[in-house]
Write an enzyme that holds these catalytic residues in place. Sequence first.
Site, PDB file in Angstrom:
ATOM      1  N   GLU A 112       0.892  -1.196   0.054  1.00  0.00           N
ATOM      2  CA  GLU A 112       0.125  -0.248   0.094  1.00  0.00           C
ATOM      3  C   GLU A 112       0.713   1.313   0.103  1.00  0.00           C
ATOM      4  O   GLU A 112       0.550   2.295  -0.573  1.00  0.00           O
ATOM      5  CB  GLU A 112      -0.904   0.105   1.366  1.00  0.00           C
ATOM      6  CG  GLU A 112      -1.923  -1.010   1.086  1.00  0.00           C
ATOM      7  CD  GLU A 112      -2.911  -1.290   2.366  1.00  0.00           C
ATOM      8  OE1 GLU A 112      -4.275  -1.470   2.013  1.00  0.00           O
ATOM      9  OE2 GLU A 112      -2.309  -1.214   3.425  1.00  0.00           O
ATOM     10  N   GLU A 132      -4.079  -9.859   2.601  1.00  0.00           N
ATOM     11  CA  GLU A 132      -4.954  -9.637   3.770  1.00  0.00           C
ATOM     12  C   GLU A 132      -6.114 -10.885   4.013  1.00  0.00           C
ATOM     13  O   GLU A 132      -6.251 -11.295   4.850  1.00  0.00           O
ATOM     14  CB  GLU A 132      -5.526  -8.551   3.774  1.00  0.00           C
ATOM     15  CG  GLU A 132      -4.719  -7.432   4.446  1.00  0.00           C
ATOM     16  CD  GLU A 132      -3.713  -6.964   3.355  1.00  0.00           C
ATOM     17  OE1 GLU A 132      -2.901  -5.766   3.470  1.00  0.00           O
ATOM     18  OE2 GLU A 132      -3.551  -7.509   2.148  1.00  0.00           O
TER      19      GLU A 132
END
Length: 258
Positions: A112, A132
């Site tokens: 990210e 995730e």
Amino acid sequence: MTVLFTIENGVARVTIDRPDRMNAVDAATADELEHIWQAIEADASVRCVVLTGSGSRAFSAGADLKSDSGKSGLEYWAAASINGFGGIACRASLTVPVIARVNGLALGGGMEMVLGADIVIAADHVRFGLPEAKVGRLPLDGGMVMLQRLIPRNIAAGLMMTGRMMSAADAARYGLVNAVVSEGELDDEVARWVDDILACAPLSVKAIKRSIRATAHLSDTDARALKTPELIHALNSEDSAEGVAAFREKRPPQWRGK
């Protein structure tokens, strides 16, 4: 020390230094990064940022699950920073270019942070991923929003829905990475990009970054009509006249940032 931060000759260097935990970012490190981004924004001498991780094993493996705060996924989402992971994934207030020097694995929040950069230089052994879903969480800090805007939708969906990793070569093929080099060439390649940025008018660079970030969701007509403060400042600047004068006089321009 979890983050190394220096400013020299207009270049801010931010290095996540947690080699014992794959350069993972815990709450204290996240707070430290936020303070660093604020300091960079307040320093008019900064013209470029190089973001990296220590060593060659990982750029960053994202959140430090070993020091989990105990928050549920919903509580984590509710408390998430508007600036995204590491204070940079979705940051809208930073106007100088950020180069991600990706020296190793960029996973979860680490990826990210890469998505929040403007230029990405990766070593050829690097792999990227948003795993995730494999631990029952979501890439909430910018991944789900940013990745599909930067690479083809199905490629982004495939990565997030499987937790698979993507090679540096594939990341470059899909347009996420600007250059892939051997680990030994990484610093020289980053230095070339830094030098090219510093050779340009700083106000022009800031205006370009702001326009890119502020118009991605607009139509071509609306995007061209958007007059950001950075655009007006650059067009009315002394540097705007200096650049043309230097070109006509066949000499290097002397940028003043005014």
